[in-house]
Motif scaffolding. Structure first.
Motif, mmCIF file in Angstrom:
data_model
loop_
_atom_site.group_PDB
_atom_site.id
_atom_site.type_symbol
_atom_site.label_atom_id
_atom_site.label_comp_id
_atom_site.label_asym_id
_atom_site.label_seq_id
_atom_site.Cartn_x
_atom_site.Cartn_y
_atom_site.Cartn_z
ATOM 1 N N GLY A 22 0.767 -1.241 0.000
ATOM 2 C CA GLY A 22 0.000 0.000 0.000
ATOM 3 C C GLY A 22 0.799 1.291 0.000
ATOM 4 O O GLY A 22 1.762 1.465 -0.766
ATOM 5 N N ILE A 23 0.413 2.192 0.879
ATOM 6 C CA ILE A 23 1.014 3.530 0.943
ATOM 7 C C ILE A 23 2.497 3.442 1.305
ATOM 8 O O ILE A 23 3.332 4.170 0.754
ATOM 9 N N ASP A 68 6.981 -5.813 14.307
ATOM 10 C CA ASP A 68 5.628 -5.430 14.735
ATOM 11 C C ASP A 68 5.778 -4.119 15.498
ATOM 12 O O ASP A 68 6.344 -4.100 16.608
ATOM 13 N N VAL A 119 -1.137 -0.517 17.738
ATOM 14 C CA VAL A 119 -0.473 -0.477 16.421
ATOM 15 C C VAL A 119 -0.482 0.947 15.861
ATOM 16 O O VAL A 119 0.563 1.506 15.522
ATOM 17 N N ASN A 120 -1.671 1.547 15.777
ATOM 18 C CA ASN A 120 -1.791 2.822 15.051
ATOM 19 C C ASN A 120 -1.204 4.012 15.810
ATOM 20 O O ASN A 120 -0.688 4.939 15.186
#
Ligand code: NAD
Length: 258
Positions: A22-23, A68, A119-120
Motif C-alpha cells: 500500500g502507501i 511489529d 499499532v496505530n
C-alpha cells in the motif's frame, strides 16, 4: 532511461514502517527513485522482501526487517539493524497501521481497542522514541507519521481507529515542538480513501463497495498511494524546512465540507 530526480535523496537513508504494501510500499519506491537507501519494516516479512526487491530494481540499496511496531523491542531492533547496515538515519515514515472492524463503541472489545491503539498510535510512539535520538546523533532529519482523515473527524463505528489517529496528530505536534530547534522536523499526513490492500478489505474488493467509498470523495475517485508518497517526500525535503508539527490532509476534499 534515467528519470529526472525532484528531491535527490542520494546518500540519505529512510526507514518506512508498513512498507510491505500500500502507501508504505509506494513511498519506499518514491524515496528509492530519488536515490535514498530504504529500510522496509513490516509485520509481513514476505511483503517487506518484495518491496526490497522492487527498490533494488530501481538501483538503491534496501533492507527488509520483520517488525511489529506495537512491540518496542521489535522497533528498536529494526532501527539497530538500520544503523548497522547504513550507518545513519535521515528520514522516517511511521506508517504501519491496521483497520478496525466496524462496531459502535460499546461493542468494541478490549482486545480490538488495545490492538488498534497499540499499532496505530503506540507504533508511531515507539518509532519516534528510537528514531529521534538517532537523527540527533546523525545530523538531523525529518519524520512523517501516518494519521488519517479519521484523525481529524469522527466516524461512526470507528471509535478506536479515530481515537488512535487523532492521537497520532497530538503526538506529532508535541514531539515536533520539542525538536523544532534541533533539526528534526516532525509532521503527519492524513490520507483520505486510498486504493490499497487495506481499502480492498474495507470495500470487500467489489465494484459496489468501491463505488460506496468513492461516493464519499468529492473528487469522485479513490486516491492513489503515490499521491500520498508525493506529500511525504515533500515534507521530508529541504524545501519544506518551515513545515513543522502539522497534519497535512490529502483526501480528495473528503473532510473539507465536514
Ligand atoms: P495496507 O494494509 O494496505 O498496508 C499496511 C502495511 O502495514 C502492510 O504491509 C501490513 O503488513 C503492515 N502492518 C500492519 N500492522 C503492522 C504492524 N503492527 N507492524 C508493522 N507493520 C504492520 O494499508 P494502507 O492502506 O497502505 O495504510 C497505510 C497507513 O495509512 C495505515 O496507517 C492506515 O491506517 C493509513 N490510512 C490508510 C487509508 C486508506 O484509505 N488506505 C486512509 C487513511 C489512513
Amino acid at each position: 532511461m534515467t528519470t529526472k530526480r525532484r528531491w535527490n535523496f542520494e546518500g540519505k537513508v529512510v526507514f518506512v514502517t508498513g512498507g510491505g504494501a500500500g502507501i508504505g510500499r509506494a513511498t519506499a519506491l518514491a524515496f528509492a527513485r530519488e536515490g535514498a537507501s530504504v529500510v522496509v519494516a513490516d509485520l509481513s516479512e514476505a511483503g517487506a522482501k518484495e518491496t526490497v526487491q522492487m527498490v533494488e530494481a530501481l538501483g538503491p540499496r534496501a533492507l527488509a526487517v520483520k517488525c511489529d511496531v506495537s512491540k518496542p523491542d521489535d522497533v528498536k531492533a529494526a532501527l539497530d539493524r538500520t544503523i548497522e547496515a547504513f550507518k545513519r538515519l535521515d528520514f522516517a515514515f511511521n506508517n504501519a497501521g491496521c483497520e478496525q472492524p466496524i462496531s459502535y463503541t460499546p461493542d468494541v472489545t478490549d482486545e480490538v481497542w488495545k490492538r488498534i491503539v497499540d499499532v496505530n498510535l503506540g507504533g508511531v510512539f515507539h518509532c519516534m522514541k528510537y528514531e529521534i535520538p538517532l537523527m540527533l546523533k546523525y545530523g538531523g532529519g525529518a519524520i512523517v507519521n501516518t494519521s488519517s482523515g479519521a484523525g481529524v473527524v469522527g466516524i461512526r463505528g470507528q471509535a478506536a481507529y479515530c481515537a488512535a489517529k487523532h492521537g497520532v496528530i497530538g503526538l506529532t505536534k508535541s514531539s515536533a515542538l520539542e525538536y523544532a530547534k534541533e533539526g528534526v522536523r516532525i509532521n503527519a499526513v492524513c490520507p483520505g480513501c486510498i486504493d490499497t490492500p487495506m481499502m480492498d478489505r474495507f470495500t470487500g474488493g467489489t465494484d459496489e463497495g468501491r463505488k460506496r467509498v468513492m461516493a464519499q470523495e468529492p473528487v469522485g475517485r479513490l486516491g492513489t498511494p503515490e499521491e500520498i508518497a508525493e506529500t511525504v517526500l515533500w515534507l521530508c525535503s529541504d524545501v519544506a524546512g518551515f513545515a513543522i508539527g502539522h497534519a497535512v490532509v490529502v483526501d480528495g476534499g473528503q473532510t473539507a465540507g465536514l
